[in-house]
Design an enzyme around this catalytic site. Structure first.
Site, PDB file in Angstrom:
ATOM      1  N   SER A  63       8.956   6.881  -3.290  1.00  0.00           N
ATOM      2  CA  SER A  63       9.224   7.822  -2.189  1.00  0.00           C
ATOM      3  C   SER A  63       9.846   9.144  -2.636  1.00  0.00           C
ATOM      4  O   SER A  63       9.956  10.055  -1.814  1.00  0.00           O
ATOM      5  CB  SER A  63      10.126   7.172  -1.146  1.00  0.00           C
ATOM      6  OG  SER A  63       9.424   6.171  -0.465  1.00  0.00           O
ATOM      7  N   LYS A  66       7.756  12.035  -1.783  1.00  0.00           N
ATOM      8  CA  LYS A  66       7.664  12.572  -0.416  1.00  0.00           C
ATOM      9  C   LYS A  66       8.309  13.954  -0.292  1.00  0.00           C
ATOM     10  O   LYS A  66       7.953  14.741   0.583  1.00  0.00           O
ATOM     11  CB  LYS A  66       8.289  11.587   0.571  1.00  0.00           C
ATOM     12  CG  LYS A  66       7.514  10.274   0.637  1.00  0.00           C
ATOM     13  CD  LYS A  66       8.254   9.207   1.420  1.00  0.00           C
ATOM     14  CE  LYS A  66       7.466   7.899   1.406  1.00  0.00           C
ATOM     15  NZ  LYS A  66       8.222   6.786   2.035  1.00  0.00           N
ATOM     16  N   TYR A 188      -1.776   8.749  -0.409  1.00  0.00           N
ATOM     17  CA  TYR A 188      -0.348   8.379  -0.310  1.00  0.00           C
ATOM     18  C   TYR A 188       0.044   7.496  -1.502  1.00  0.00           C
ATOM     19  O   TYR A 188       1.051   7.745  -2.178  1.00  0.00           O
ATOM     20  CB  TYR A 188      -0.125   7.662   1.029  1.00  0.00           C
ATOM     21  CG  TYR A 188       1.241   7.053   1.199  1.00  0.00           C
ATOM     22  CD1 TYR A 188       2.341   7.834   1.551  1.00  0.00           C
ATOM     23  CD2 TYR A 188       1.437   5.687   1.011  1.00  0.00           C
ATOM     24  CE1 TYR A 188       3.596   7.257   1.701  1.00  0.00           C
ATOM     25  CE2 TYR A 188       2.694   5.112   1.172  1.00  0.00           C
ATOM     26  CZ  TYR A 188       3.765   5.898   1.506  1.00  0.00           C
ATOM     27  OH  TYR A 188       5.009   5.340   1.650  1.00  0.00           O
ATOM     28  N   TYR A 239      17.118   7.292   4.023  1.00  0.00           N
ATOM     29  CA  TYR A 239      16.844   6.377   5.150  1.00  0.00           C
ATOM     30  C   TYR A 239      18.085   6.084   5.962  1.00  0.00           C
ATOM     31  O   TYR A 239      18.899   6.973   6.182  1.00  0.00           O
ATOM     32  CB  TYR A 239      16.150   5.101   4.631  1.00  0.00           C
ATOM     33  CG  TYR A 239      15.007   5.450   3.740  1.00  0.00           C
ATOM     34  CD1 TYR A 239      13.895   6.105   4.268  1.00  0.00           C
ATOM     35  CD2 TYR A 239      15.045   5.230   2.377  1.00  0.00           C
ATOM     36  CE1 TYR A 239      12.847   6.492   3.454  1.00  0.00           C
ATOM     37  CE2 TYR A 239      14.003   5.610   1.557  1.00  0.00           C
ATOM     38  CZ  TYR A 239      12.915   6.241   2.103  1.00  0.00           C
ATOM     39  OH  TYR A 239      11.893   6.625   1.306  1.00  0.00           O
ATOM     40  N   VAL A 257      11.734   3.334  -4.025  1.00  0.00           N
ATOM     41  CA  VAL A 257      11.953   1.916  -4.337  1.00  0.00           C
ATOM     42  C   VAL A 257      11.679   1.579  -5.813  1.00  0.00           C
ATOM     43  O   VAL A 257      11.923   0.447  -6.226  1.00  0.00           O
ATOM     44  CB  VAL A 257      11.149   0.952  -3.424  1.00  0.00           C
ATOM     45  CG1 VAL A 257      11.686   0.973  -2.009  1.00  0.00           C
ATOM     46  CG2 VAL A 257       9.666   1.234  -3.471  1.00  0.00           C
TER      47      VAL A 257
HETATM   48  O1  DON Z   1       4.936   2.825   0.827  1.00  0.00           O
HETATM   49  C1  DON Z   1       5.843   2.244   0.249  1.00  0.00           C
HETATM   50  O2  DON Z   1       6.429   1.297   0.753  1.00  0.00           O
HETATM   51  C2  DON Z   1       6.234   2.750  -1.120  1.00  0.00           C
HETATM   52  N1  DON Z   1       5.113   3.371  -1.761  1.00  0.00           N
HETATM   53  C3  DON Z   1       7.339   3.763  -1.054  1.00  0.00           C
HETATM   54  C4  DON Z   1       8.583   3.268  -0.365  1.00  0.00           C
HETATM   55  C5  DON Z   1       9.831   3.826  -0.919  1.00  0.00           C
HETATM   56  O3  DON Z   1       9.928   4.242  -2.046  1.00  0.00           O
HETATM   57  C6  DON Z   1      11.013   3.766  -0.042  1.00  0.00           C
HETATM   58  N2  DON Z   1      12.173   4.260  -0.747  1.00  0.00           N
HETATM   59  N3  DON Z   1      13.246   3.884  -0.937  1.00  0.00           N
END
Ligand code: DON
Length: 303
Positions: A63, A66, A188, A239, A257
């Site tokens: 993320s 993003k 994405y 978040y 993540v």
């Molecule tokens: O879409 C997802 O769930 C992952 N590609 C990215 C989520 C993420 O990194 C949330 N961050 N803490």
């Protein structure tokens, strides 16, 4: 200030908490990460970089990407993105579906998964290839031409991405996607699955510390748009733990993540930290602790 010494001290201070977190396993390809990996890099606005620990080892940026999709869509499409996504903290987990129905398919902010799917769709319309746009930007700003999407991670995300597919279809049902769901998700995952090091990301985030200016001196964003992104990072970048992150660190930041967190010190530089063991909100436990230690010791904060 002896940056190198302060970075090492922050890592040493934070290392004991690594055991309290857990590596993300809902994307199977991320589960193999070593929870003891730990590193951080500091880049200054003039492009100097310092690092400690595993700061040159690539990891899955997830993320953190993003932040770049939002910046590129604002740079290319101006205000339009704000007709399709909000800018309020969600107070819900990053992959939550619950607000989308009552808010008619307009995601709360660009950094939760739902919002990032919309921003990726927008960037795909604007550029024809959202994944490539993010990759090329990161390569140019970091000076690392080898930086790339990890196809194994992207494939693993797609194979286990039922929740993101649900989010995307739900958004599409409110006519807030312009491209086919499968194409949007592909782009994405392509930007989430980019592998980059703390060094690469610290350098790539410097445009936000330079109030919109890229590494080559050209302007990506107006000073006002750079301020806006930093503001949304502070309120939404970590978040439903954004309040705790602001309390402990006092900087705009974006987590992923994969265990990375990129924090911006406007006018001064960036810090990127990586430790794959996560807290319950999905933020790196060691990363937050190291940023807490670094900002407390140095006094670097937006407050
Ligand atoms: O879409 C997802 O769930 C992952 N590609 C990215 C989520 C993420 O990194 C949330 N961050 N803490």
């Amino acid at each position: 200030m002896d940056y190198q010494l302060e970075l090492q001290r922050a890592l040493d201070a934070a290392r004991p908490v690594l055991g309290t977190g857990r590596v993300a396993d809902y994307i199977p390809a991320l589960a193999a990460a070593d929870p003891k990996s730990f590193g951080l890099a500091l880049a200054t606005v003039d492009g100097e970089v310092y690092g400690a620990g595993d700061w040159e080892q690539p990891f899955s940026i997830q993320s953190v990407s993003k932040l770049f999709t939002l910046a590129l869509s604002m740079a290319t499409g101006g205000e339009a993105v704000w007709h399709r996504v909000g800018r309020e903290p969600s107070g819900t987990p990053f992959n939550s579906l619950v607000q989308l129905e009552s808010e008619l398919g307009i995601p709360r902010n660009p950094f939760i998964n739902a919002g990032a799917v919309v921003v990726t769709d927008h960037l795909l319309t604007l550029t024809g290839d959202a994944g490539r746009s993010v990759r090329e930007f990161l390569r140019a700003e970091s000076g690392n031409p080898l930086l790339d999407t990890d196809p194994v991670v992207a494939g693993s995300e797609a194979a286990h991405g039922h929740r993101n597919a649900a989010l995307a279809h739900f958004i599409a049902s409110y006519d807030n996607l312009e491209n086919p769901v499968e194409a949007v998700l592909g782009h994405y995952y392509a930007h989430c699955a980019i592998a980059a090091s703390c060094r690469d990301l610290a350098l790539a985030g410097l445009f936000l510390a330079r109030h919109g200016l890229r590494a080559d001196g050209s302007r990506l964003l107006s000073r006002s748009d750079a301020k806006r992104i930093n503001a949304v990072l502070l309120t939404c970048g970590t978040y439903d733990a954004a309040g705790e992150f602001a309390f402990r660190v006092g900087l705009p930041g974006k987590s992923g993540v994969g265990g990375g967190i990129l924090a911006i010190i406007p006018g001064k530089g960036t810090i990127c930290v990586w430790g794959p063991a996560l807290d319950r909100a999905g933020n790196s436990v060691g990363g937050v602790a190291a940023l807490d230690a670094f900002t407390t010791a140095t006094g670097w904060s937006v407050f």
